[in-house]
Design a protein around this motif. Structure first.
Motif, mmCIF file in Angstrom:
data_model
loop_
_atom_site.group_PDB
_atom_site.id
_atom_site.type_symbol
_atom_site.label_atom_id
_atom_site.label_comp_id
_atom_site.label_asym_id
_atom_site.label_seq_id
_atom_site.Cartn_x
_atom_site.Cartn_y
_atom_site.Cartn_z
ATOM 1 N N PHE A 140 0.828 -1.210 0.000
ATOM 2 C CA PHE A 140 0.000 0.000 0.000
ATOM 3 C C PHE A 140 0.862 1.259 0.000
ATOM 4 N N VAL A 153 -6.565 -3.000 4.444
ATOM 5 C CA VAL A 153 -5.719 -1.846 4.733
ATOM 6 C C VAL A 153 -6.586 -0.730 5.321
ATOM 7 N N LEU A 154 -6.225 -0.256 6.496
ATOM 8 C CA LEU A 154 -6.896 0.909 7.060
ATOM 9 C C LEU A 154 -6.143 2.106 6.503
ATOM 10 N N ALA A 155 -6.649 2.611 5.390
ATOM 11 C CA ALA A 155 -5.893 3.559 4.567
ATOM 12 C C ALA A 155 -5.767 4.914 5.239
ATOM 13 N N GLU A 156 -6.842 5.330 5.916
ATOM 14 C CA GLU A 156 -6.846 6.653 6.530
ATOM 15 C C GLU A 156 -7.840 6.604 7.679
ATOM 16 N N VAL A 157 -7.376 6.840 8.893
ATOM 17 C CA VAL A 157 -8.288 6.841 10.026
ATOM 18 C C VAL A 157 -8.064 8.121 10.814
#
Lengths: 362, 362
Positions: free
Chosen positions: B93, B164-168
């Motif tokens: 990623f 994938v936790l791309a943006e938190v």
């Protein structure tokens, strides 16, 4: 040179009305989304529709829509760019850009969500979808029924969160992860499905459904103004049959596994006096029995329309005393193959009922 | 030239024992992971430990570990490469490769998981962690307490799924999404936290904790062989205090919000005869009261050790009649700043108790 034709503000209300009819009682209310889309047009954004025939083999098409509980969509006003942000998260992950968007389900609110994302992204929306109606789960799209890769996909919310489902084993796992993440996101999120190539969609999408929804809505509007029978217009446009005319006499609802299940019972009016109809519901209307005999089943569309105005009645709003026409609209052949019926036929919803094609008087 | 020193098969058992002591009753059992790590060494893989002092400013360090319910880890044997696959999903990623791994928590099973991923990836494991102990949630690491970016992060399971936790938005959202995804993955998944730069870790990691765990385990093993007092060895190595010696007379447990809560009550033996100790538990031992007076609180470590062998006793295994020493080991100063206590102090766990430093006789 932008592709496709421009959707006008005056089209949006008709489209939302048609989409609600195709929602067959579920799919979420397209009205709020329609207002947001209209506002975007007013601010100078464009929404373009790409005719199905203009789809190119090498188009990269992403299906976007809202995921979550439809009832939450009413209470929790979305910021509006959730689907666009999910699209961007997906594009960032894959390192490619979409060339067009497409609806996963034309029925209900997810007919409008791709239009809003398209306005933000400057992309056309393909005149097609993956259901030709509404279904509760993402694997129930013709995309996945016919073998679309179930990853990567992305979800985004109005708070700034984005989650990429980078690799999932199959479409059922995709649905499972997406549902959990959407619940964390407040039971409503923007969802971008794995990019699909144009050549794949030519064989796997349900074509012309956006224009079908638009035409359905326009014909109903016209019939209302001209004081013609709007239900008859719906049947003409969609090639459907009038299954029953009656009064709602019983509604049973329960929440089971996140879905609204129950049944609706009707007592016949006019030519149907003396008969009853019972409709099995799981978010959408799935099975219609007339005097105990199955007369329509999922994936064909079973819609309750107000007898006078053809206003579609959702499974949430239906109440004792409503006078309705129950209409059956045929699902697209791509939803009635053996492969498709395994995923969207009556058995897939737990009914011990065989798929039964609609019967039309000839 | 590979960096760091090679961990030997004979180190692994001592490390697991020391990690279990630092788990303060929780953190999951490191034993199964230890067996897997040993098998990897037997097959010719290397596990190297990078001394904290050899960390470079431009190192890209990823913290990996298991996430889920500790009790599931016992029943559901992991495939073993979940953390490695989570690492790869994260690297794919971000488009960068890690140069070293680090444990998020040295206490319990997550001391070993980075070693296994390191063996697969051919990367060294930094001699440090984010807790110096075990805590139930990911935001409770010094990494996040001191401002590590909470995204992107990745989870993977043994079935081939990767998310994938791309943006938190913040570390609490990271924990929330990761927990839900881990539950979908069968309540046990490999988790790779956002890449951190070496220069950041120099100021924010808890240093030397892997070697501390190793030394703790080795000293206890040696004391057992030499018939010395192994509990005394633990206190010496960790600079701790003996809080109480007693017999378990009451254990209360309940599952609340996915955590094992309850208390353990002890009746004093030897010099503590006539006194009682009560320990509040939320996965780990968090508060110790002697005759009603608070004598130790989180983030300091409160461990129950078998009186004879210093074998650490988990909050799951503790039973009526166990004869134990309750020891208090001081948390690293980086866990006792104002910022840290807001996240890992007694109040963060819902106790109306101020943090109280351990008292040592001088």
């Amino acid at each position: 040179m932008p592709r496709g034709w421009r959707l006008e503000a005056s089209d949006l209300e008709a489209l939302a009305l048609g989409a609600a009819i195709l929602g067959t009682g579920g799919g979420g209310n397209p009205y709020l989304g329609m207002l947001r889309a209209r506002e975007l047009l007013r601010k100078g954004h464009e929404i373009r529709v790409l005719p199905f025939e203009e789809l190119r083999d090498d188009d990269v098409v992403v299906s976007v829509g809202g995921i979550g509980a439809p009832v939450v969509g009413i209470e929790k006003i979305e910021k509006g760019d959730e689907c666009f942000r999910a699209l961007r998260a997906l594009e960032d992950f894959t390192g490619t850009r979409a060339t067009a968007l497409v609806a996963a389900e034309v029925g209900g609110s997810n007919s409008i969500e791709p239009l809003i994302a398209a306005a933000y992204a400057g992309l056309p929306v393909l005149d097609a979808d993956g259901m030709g109606r509404a279904f509760p789960e993402v694997q129930m799209t013709s995309f996945f029924i016919y073998g679309a890769r179930p990853y990567p996909a992305a979800l985004a919310d109005e708070k700034g969160n984005a989650v990429v489902l980078a690799e999932v084993k199959d479409m059922y796992w995709l649905e499972r992860f997406a549902r959990s993440v959407a619940i964390d996101m407040g039971a409503a999120a923007g969802f971008a499905l794995p990019p699909m190539r144009g050549e794949f969609l030519k064989f796997c999408a349900i074509p012309h459904t956006l224009t079908q929804a638009l035409e359905l809505g326009q014909e109903v509007q016209r019939a209302r103004v001209l004081r013609e029978d709007p239900v008859a217009r719906v049947l003409e446009v969609a090639g459907g049959v009038r299954l029953f005319v009656g009064k709602v006499v019983d509604v049973a609802r329960r929440i089971e596994g996140g879905f609204a299940r129950g049944h609706i019972r009707l007592a016949g009016l006019d030519a149907d006096r003396g008969s009853t109809m019972e409709i099995e519901v799981q978010n959408e209307n799935l099975i219609a029995r007339r005097d105990g005999e199955v007369v329509a089943t999922v994936p064909d569309l079973i819609a309750l329309l107000d007898l006078e105005t053809a206003e579609p009645i959702t499974t949430e709003a239906v109440r004792y005393g409503f006078r309705v026409a129950v209409v059956g609209l045929p699902a697209h052949p791509r939803l009635k193959t053996k492969e498709a019926l395994a995923v969207v036929g009556p058995a897939a919803f737990g009914y011990d009922v065989a798929y039964r094609p609609l019967l039309r008087e000839v």
